[in-house]
Scaffold this motif. Structure first.
Motif, PDB file in Angstrom:
ATOM      1  N   ASN A 186     -22.343 -30.714  -9.579  1.00 21.29           N
ATOM      2  CA  ASN A 186     -21.326 -30.432 -11.265  1.00 21.29           C
ATOM      3  C   ASN A 186     -20.691 -31.416 -12.104  1.00 21.29           C
ATOM      4  OD1 ASN A 186     -21.208 -32.767  -9.406  1.00 21.29           O
ATOM      5  ND2 ASN A 186     -19.333 -32.934  -8.167  1.00 21.29           N
ATOM      6  N   GLY A 187     -21.981 -31.361 -12.487  1.00 19.66           N
ATOM      7  CA  GLY A 187     -22.210 -32.406 -13.403  1.00 19.66           C
ATOM      8  C   GLY A 187     -22.907 -34.248 -13.395  1.00 19.66           C
ATOM      9  N   TYR A 188     -23.656 -34.348 -13.891  1.00 16.39           N
ATOM     10  CA  TYR A 188     -24.265 -35.830 -14.186  1.00 16.39           C
ATOM     11  C   TYR A 188     -22.846 -36.654 -13.922  1.00 16.39           C
ATOM     12  CZ  TYR A 188     -28.466 -33.708 -15.732  1.00 16.39           C
ATOM     13  OH  TYR A 188     -29.557 -33.048 -15.527  1.00 16.39           O
ATOM     14  N   ASP A 189     -23.212 -38.488 -13.460  1.00 12.91           N
ATOM     15  CA  ASP A 189     -22.038 -39.177 -13.902  1.00 12.91           C
ATOM     16  C   ASP A 189     -22.257 -39.817 -14.613  1.00 12.91           C
ATOM     17  OD1 ASP A 189     -20.721 -41.160 -13.373  1.00 12.91           O
ATOM     18  OD2 ASP A 189     -20.282 -41.819 -11.260  1.00 12.91           O
ATOM     19  N   THR A 190     -21.460 -38.901 -16.125  1.00 10.52           N
ATOM     20  CA  THR A 190     -21.874 -39.165 -17.934  1.00 10.52           C
ATOM     21  C   THR A 190     -20.874 -40.385 -17.593  1.00 10.52           C
ATOM     22  OG1 THR A 190     -21.350 -37.163 -18.636  1.00 10.52           O
ATOM     23  CG2 THR A 190     -21.142 -38.350 -19.666  1.00 10.52           C
ATOM     24  N   ALA A 191     -20.180 -41.203 -16.779  1.00 15.11           N
ATOM     25  CA  ALA A 191     -20.004 -42.261 -17.389  1.00 15.11           C
ATOM     26  C   ALA A 191     -20.181 -43.764 -17.039  1.00 15.11           C
ATOM     27  CB  ALA A 191     -18.274 -42.415 -16.514  1.00 15.11           C
ATOM     28  N   LEU A 192     -21.223 -42.915 -15.746  1.00 14.75           N
ATOM     29  CA  LEU A 192     -22.491 -44.749 -15.067  1.00 14.75           C
ATOM     30  C   LEU A 192     -23.272 -44.119 -16.050  1.00 14.75           C
ATOM     31  CD1 LEU A 192     -24.044 -46.075 -13.202  1.00 14.75           C
ATOM     32  CD2 LEU A 192     -24.589 -43.949 -12.017  1.00 14.75           C
ATOM     33  N   ILE A 193     -23.745 -42.931 -16.715  1.00 18.76           N
ATOM     34  CA  ILE A 193     -25.170 -42.835 -18.118  1.00 18.76           C
ATOM     35  C   ILE A 193     -24.313 -43.213 -18.598  1.00 18.76           C
ATOM     36  CG2 ILE A 193     -26.184 -41.040 -18.733  1.00 18.76           C
ATOM     37  CD1 ILE A 193     -26.789 -41.624 -15.485  1.00 18.76           C
ATOM     38  N   LYS A 194     -23.814 -43.761 -19.436  1.00 16.51           N
ATOM     39  CA  LYS A 194     -22.433 -43.741 -20.466  1.00 16.51           C
ATOM     40  C   LYS A 194     -22.730 -45.690 -20.522  1.00 16.51           C
ATOM     41  CE  LYS A 194     -19.280 -43.960 -24.554  1.00 16.51           C
ATOM     42  NZ  LYS A 194     -17.771 -43.534 -24.018  1.00 16.51           N
ATOM     43  N   THR A 195     -22.552 -46.057 -19.370  1.00 18.99           N
ATOM     44  CA  THR A 195     -22.495 -47.769 -19.413  1.00 18.99           C
ATOM     45  C   THR A 195     -23.304 -48.228 -19.564  1.00 18.99           C
ATOM     46  OG1 THR A 195     -20.441 -47.172 -18.044  1.00 18.99           O
ATOM     47  CG2 THR A 195     -21.086 -49.660 -18.168  1.00 18.99           C
ATOM     48  N   LEU A 196     -25.128 -47.372 -18.841  1.00 16.94           N
ATOM     49  CA  LEU A 196     -26.030 -48.109 -18.263  1.00 16.94           C
ATOM     50  C   LEU A 196     -26.039 -48.152 -19.543  1.00 16.94           C
ATOM     51  CD1 LEU A 196     -27.315 -49.089 -16.167  1.00 16.94           C
ATOM     52  CD2 LEU A 196     -28.438 -47.201 -15.677  1.00 16.94           C
ATOM     53  N   ILE A 205     -33.072 -42.321 -18.033  1.00 18.00           N
ATOM     54  CA  ILE A 205     -33.004 -40.670 -17.373  1.00 18.00           C
ATOM     55  C   ILE A 205     -32.219 -41.050 -16.517  1.00 18.00           C
ATOM     56  CG2 ILE A 205     -34.979 -38.585 -16.176  1.00 18.00           C
ATOM     57  CD1 ILE A 205     -36.619 -40.789 -17.551  1.00 18.00           C
ATOM     58  N   ALA A 206     -31.523 -39.912 -16.512  1.00 16.68           N
ATOM     59  CA  ALA A 206     -30.238 -39.143 -15.895  1.00 16.68           C
ATOM     60  C   ALA A 206     -30.547 -38.415 -14.613  1.00 16.68           C
ATOM     61  CB  ALA A 206     -28.797 -38.312 -17.266  1.00 16.68           C
ATOM     62  N   SER A 207     -29.837 -38.480 -13.772  1.00 11.04           N
ATOM     63  CA  SER A 207     -30.259 -38.009 -12.616  1.00 11.04           C
ATOM     64  C   SER A 207     -29.166 -37.643 -11.284  1.00 11.04           C
ATOM     65  CB  SER A 207     -31.133 -38.353 -11.821  1.00 11.04           C
ATOM     66  OG  SER A 207     -31.576 -37.658 -10.529  1.00 11.04           O
ATOM     67  N   GLY A 208     -28.950 -36.084 -10.804  1.00 15.73           N
ATOM     68  CA  GLY A 208     -28.215 -36.495  -9.892  1.00 15.73           C
ATOM     69  C   GLY A 208     -26.766 -35.308 -10.674  1.00 15.73           C
ATOM     70  N   GLY A 209     -26.593 -33.248 -10.780  1.00 15.14           N
ATOM     71  CA  GLY A 209     -25.480 -32.829 -10.698  1.00 15.14           C
ATOM     72  C   GLY A 209     -25.898 -31.925 -11.504  1.00 15.14           C
ATOM     73  N   ALA A 210     -26.748 -31.821 -12.490  1.00 16.95           N
ATOM     74  CA  ALA A 210     -26.966 -30.501 -12.844  1.00 16.95           C
ATOM     75  C   ALA A 210     -26.479 -29.393 -12.492  1.00 16.95           C
ATOM     76  CB  ALA A 210     -28.251 -30.583 -14.096  1.00 16.95           C
ATOM     77  N   GLY A 211     -25.626 -28.471 -12.946  1.00 19.64           N
ATOM     78  CA  GLY A 211     -25.227 -27.534 -12.654  1.00 19.64           C
ATOM     79  C   GLY A 211     -24.989 -26.159 -13.492  1.00 19.64           C
ATOM     80  N   GLN A 212     -24.817 -26.584 -14.702  1.00 19.32           N
ATOM     81  CA  GLN A 212     -24.994 -26.071 -15.724  1.00 19.32           C
ATOM     82  C   GLN A 212     -25.343 -26.157 -17.419  1.00 19.32           C
ATOM     83  OE1 GLN A 212     -20.282 -24.917 -16.454  1.00 19.32           O
ATOM     84  NE2 GLN A 212     -20.633 -25.558 -14.134  1.00 19.32           N
ATOM     85  N   LEU A 213     -25.687 -25.545 -18.242  1.00 18.51           N
ATOM     86  CA  LEU A 213     -26.264 -25.808 -19.488  1.00 18.51           C
ATOM     87  C   LEU A 213     -25.443 -26.844 -20.436  1.00 18.51           C
ATOM     88  CD1 LEU A 213     -27.955 -22.396 -20.728  1.00 18.51           C
ATOM     89  CD2 LEU A 213     -28.859 -24.440 -19.717  1.00 18.51           C
ATOM     90  N   LEU A 214     -24.029 -26.685 -19.712  1.00 18.93           N
ATOM     91  CA  LEU A 214     -23.497 -27.596 -20.610  1.00 18.93           C
ATOM     92  C   LEU A 214     -23.249 -29.398 -19.674  1.00 18.93           C
ATOM     93  CD1 LEU A 214     -20.384 -28.629 -22.152  1.00 18.93           C
ATOM     94  CD2 LEU A 214     -18.755 -27.477 -19.786  1.00 18.93           C
TER      95      LEU A 214
END
Length: 258
Positions: A186-196, A205-214
């Motif tokens: 259902n998508g990466y935790d973009t807020a977490l990755i942005k803050t980090l 390296i973002a991990s966890g949640g990729a389900g669509q190209l978007l």
């Protein structure tokens, strides 16, 4: 501009490649070396292997499958899981890995990151950061907490503060997995990755949640990730790495295409 990396993530249990959902309920999906070879041929930039049972079951690192992977691959790969000592790191690198990730052992003894960076170089040292969102009474995320032992044990540590400390200690990059999103597609935790990404100056390296190209384009464009781990989409043959990269090119995201 540095090109964004697409990195297949392959979980390994008992020398078999498996797929988890939120670090639980593994399903066998093949052989680690053969699966890695397939993704390399599709155009993967690197590969990431995670022995998610090692720290939980306290078994030693298994080197046979790492050697088999090294024999098959011509691209860099990292190994995470069960790494507790400098000797473990040395032996994993000798078995053929290019980078070694640590999570639980680094939390228990942070100086391990410094020792590893001094001996092997920062480029070999990856902090594996498993983070879980902590929410307020309104369901809003107020911070992220560090978990160890393959996301089974809460530490009470703030994930962003730990990442900053790890960078100072010698980590060369961070692979950050959202426990809440892992395997959920259902998508990466973009807020977490942005803050980090804003908090440190080393690759994320973002991990966890990729389900669509978007989801992948979003974590690059809005999360500021340097690389994206992808698992389910590839393992279940919903997309190939070529498909992913072509889509990213169409979104004006710089990736390696040859």
């Amino acid at each position: 501009m540095l090109k964004k990396r697409i990195i297949p993530a392959i979980d390994v249990a008992n020398n078999k490649a498996v797929k988890y959902v939120q670090f639980r309920n593994p399903t066998v999906i093949g052989d680690p070396a053969e699966l890695g070879k397939k993704y390399a041929e599709q155009g993967a930039d690197e590969l990431f292997y995670l022995d998610t049972t090692a720290s939980v079951q306290k078994h030693d690192v298994k080197y046979d499958w790492i050697r088999r992977v090294a024999e098959k691959l011509y691209i860099p790969f990292s190994v995470v899981g069960g790494i507790r000592t400098i000797d473990d790191i040395r032996n994993v690198l000798r078995a053929g890995a290019d980078k070694v990730g640590v999570n639980t052992a680094a939390v228990h003894r942070p100086e391990l990151l410094t020792e590893a960076a001094d001996i092997f170089g920062k480029q070999c040292v990856v902090l594996a950061l498993d983070a879980k969102a902590i929410k307020n009474q309104h369901g809003e995320t107020i911070r992220w907490e560090v978990y160890t032992h393959s996301a089974h044990t809460s530490t009470g540590m703030d994930a962003i503060e730990w990442a900053q400390q790890a960078e100072q200690l010698g980590a060369g990059e961070i692979v950050c997995t959202s426990i809440d999103r892992d395997g959920m597609k259902n998508g990466y935790d973009t807020a977490l990755i942005k803050t980090l990404s804003k908090a440190v100056n080393i690759p994320i390296i973002a991990s966890g949640g990729a389900g669509q190209l978007l989801h992948i384009s979003d974590v690059f464009q809005y999360g500021g990730a340097d690389a994206a781990l992808v698992a389910s989409m590839l393992h279940y043959q919903e997309q190939t790495i070529s498909d992913i990269k072509q889509y990213l090119v169409e979104q004006s995201i710089h990736v390696r295409t040859s």
